[in-house]
Design a protein around this motif. Sequence first.
Motif, short mmCIF file in Angstrom:
data_model
loop_
_atom_site.label_atom_id
_atom_site.label_comp_id
_atom_site.label_asym_id
_atom_site.label_seq_id
_atom_site.Cartn_x
_atom_site.Cartn_y
_atom_site.Cartn_z
N ARG A 3 51.74 -2.38 13.32
CA ARG A 3 51.11 -3.55 13.94
C ARG A 3 50.09 -4.12 12.95
O ARG A 3 49.29 -3.38 12.39
CB ARG A 3 50.39 -3.16 15.23
CG ARG A 3 51.34 -2.73 16.32
CD ARG A 3 50.60 -2.18 17.51
NE ARG A 3 50.14 -0.85 17.16
CZ ARG A 3 49.21 -0.17 17.81
NH1 ARG A 3 48.62 -0.71 18.85
NH2 ARG A 3 48.85 1.03 17.42
N ILE A 5 46.91 -6.47 12.77
CA ILE A 5 45.90 -6.93 13.72
C ILE A 5 44.85 -7.76 13.00
O ILE A 5 44.35 -7.38 11.95
CB ILE A 5 45.25 -5.74 14.45
CG1 ILE A 5 46.32 -4.99 15.25
CG2 ILE A 5 44.11 -6.21 15.34
CD1 ILE A 5 45.83 -3.78 15.98
N LYS A 6 44.54 -8.89 13.59
CA LYS A 6 43.44 -9.73 13.11
C LYS A 6 42.46 -9.89 14.26
O LYS A 6 42.83 -10.25 15.37
CB LYS A 6 43.93 -11.10 12.66
CG LYS A 6 42.77 -11.97 12.20
CD LYS A 6 43.20 -13.33 11.72
CE LYS A 6 41.97 -14.11 11.30
NZ LYS A 6 42.29 -15.44 10.85
N GLU A 11 39.08 -19.14 13.56
CA GLU A 11 40.03 -19.63 14.56
C GLU A 11 40.11 -18.76 15.81
O GLU A 11 40.70 -19.15 16.81
CB GLU A 11 41.44 -19.81 13.95
CG GLU A 11 42.12 -18.53 13.54
CD GLU A 11 41.73 -18.02 12.16
OE1 GLU A 11 42.44 -17.14 11.68
OE2 GLU A 11 40.74 -18.47 11.57
N HIS A 12 39.50 -17.57 15.77
CA HIS A 12 39.50 -16.67 16.94
C HIS A 12 38.08 -16.33 17.37
O HIS A 12 37.82 -15.27 17.95
CB HIS A 12 40.29 -15.39 16.63
CG HIS A 12 41.74 -15.62 16.37
ND1 HIS A 12 42.61 -16.05 17.34
CD2 HIS A 12 42.47 -15.51 15.24
CE1 HIS A 12 43.82 -16.18 16.82
NE2 HIS A 12 43.76 -15.87 15.55
N GLU A 34 35.36 -11.46 10.67
CA GLU A 34 36.74 -11.08 10.94
C GLU A 34 37.11 -9.75 10.31
O GLU A 34 36.46 -9.30 9.36
CB GLU A 34 37.73 -12.14 10.49
CG GLU A 34 37.92 -12.23 9.00
CD GLU A 34 38.96 -13.27 8.58
OE1 GLU A 34 39.58 -13.90 9.45
OE2 GLU A 34 39.14 -13.44 7.38
N LYS A 36 40.99 -7.75 9.28
CA LYS A 36 42.46 -7.78 9.23
C LYS A 36 42.91 -6.42 8.75
O LYS A 36 42.47 -5.96 7.69
CB LYS A 36 42.96 -8.84 8.26
CG LYS A 36 42.63 -10.26 8.64
CD LYS A 36 43.14 -11.21 7.56
CE LYS A 36 42.71 -12.63 7.80
NZ LYS A 36 43.12 -13.52 6.71
N ASP A 98 43.37 -9.57 24.66
CA ASP A 98 43.26 -10.39 23.45
C ASP A 98 41.81 -10.57 22.99
O ASP A 98 41.48 -11.54 22.31
CB ASP A 98 43.91 -11.75 23.67
CG ASP A 98 43.25 -12.56 24.78
OD1 ASP A 98 42.35 -12.02 25.47
OD2 ASP A 98 43.61 -13.72 24.96
N GLY A 126 38.39 -12.91 19.24
CA GLY A 126 39.74 -12.88 19.76
C GLY A 126 40.61 -11.98 18.89
O GLY A 126 40.28 -11.69 17.74
N VAL A 127 41.72 -11.53 19.44
CA VAL A 127 42.62 -10.60 18.75
C VAL A 127 44.03 -11.19 18.68
O VAL A 127 44.54 -11.70 19.68
CB VAL A 127 42.67 -9.24 19.49
CG1 VAL A 127 43.66 -8.30 18.83
CG2 VAL A 127 41.30 -8.62 19.54
N LYS A 128 44.63 -11.09 17.50
CA LYS A 128 46.02 -11.49 17.30
C LYS A 128 46.77 -10.28 16.75
O LYS A 128 46.32 -9.68 15.78
CB LYS A 128 46.10 -12.65 16.32
CG LYS A 128 47.52 -13.16 16.12
CD LYS A 128 47.53 -14.38 15.20
CE LYS A 128 48.94 -14.86 15.00
NZ LYS A 128 48.98 -16.03 14.13
N LYS A 130 50.57 -8.75 15.47
CA LYS A 130 51.96 -8.95 15.08
C LYS A 130 52.58 -7.59 14.92
O LYS A 130 52.01 -6.69 14.30
CB LYS A 130 52.06 -9.72 13.76
CG LYS A 130 51.66 -11.15 13.83
CD LYS A 130 51.87 -11.82 12.48
CE LYS A 130 51.46 -13.27 12.52
NZ LYS A 130 51.64 -13.92 11.22
#
Length: 133
Positions: A3, A5-6, A11-12, A34, A36, A98, A126-128, A130
């Motif tokens: 996974r 993760i950002k 932007e978040h 941030e 990553k 999120d 915020g969390v993104k 993939k």
Amino acid sequence: MVRKIKIGGSEHNGCCVWTQRNGKPANVKQDGWEMKFKVDDEGNVSGGNHNDTKGQEESKKHYTGSLSPDGKLEVTATFEGGKYDGQVNLYTGEISEDTFTGTVVLKSSGKSGAGCPGDRGTLTGGVKIKVKD
């Protein structure tokens, strides 16, 4: 499965509010904070991103630590290069759906000498996520 993760970033809505700086109470807000990183099947955290404070030479943050299945994060960031070379931060907190909420504690100020070990702050963003096979 890995996974990516950002957390946070501009932007978040990433934000760090230092509540203790240079060993004294503070209220210093830094928008755009941030992280990553990658997480493997066992919950091991690795990877990193650049610390790109405007007007300063970049430092690369290298992450090691863990993310538990219930979203508890404990990660050490070691800074390499730039103004913050050698700095070490401990990030702890929780990812819930999120959103991330947590804390940062300065463990070592590295070559910059900025701050004192034990300086701390609160983190939100915020969390993104993939997922890669």
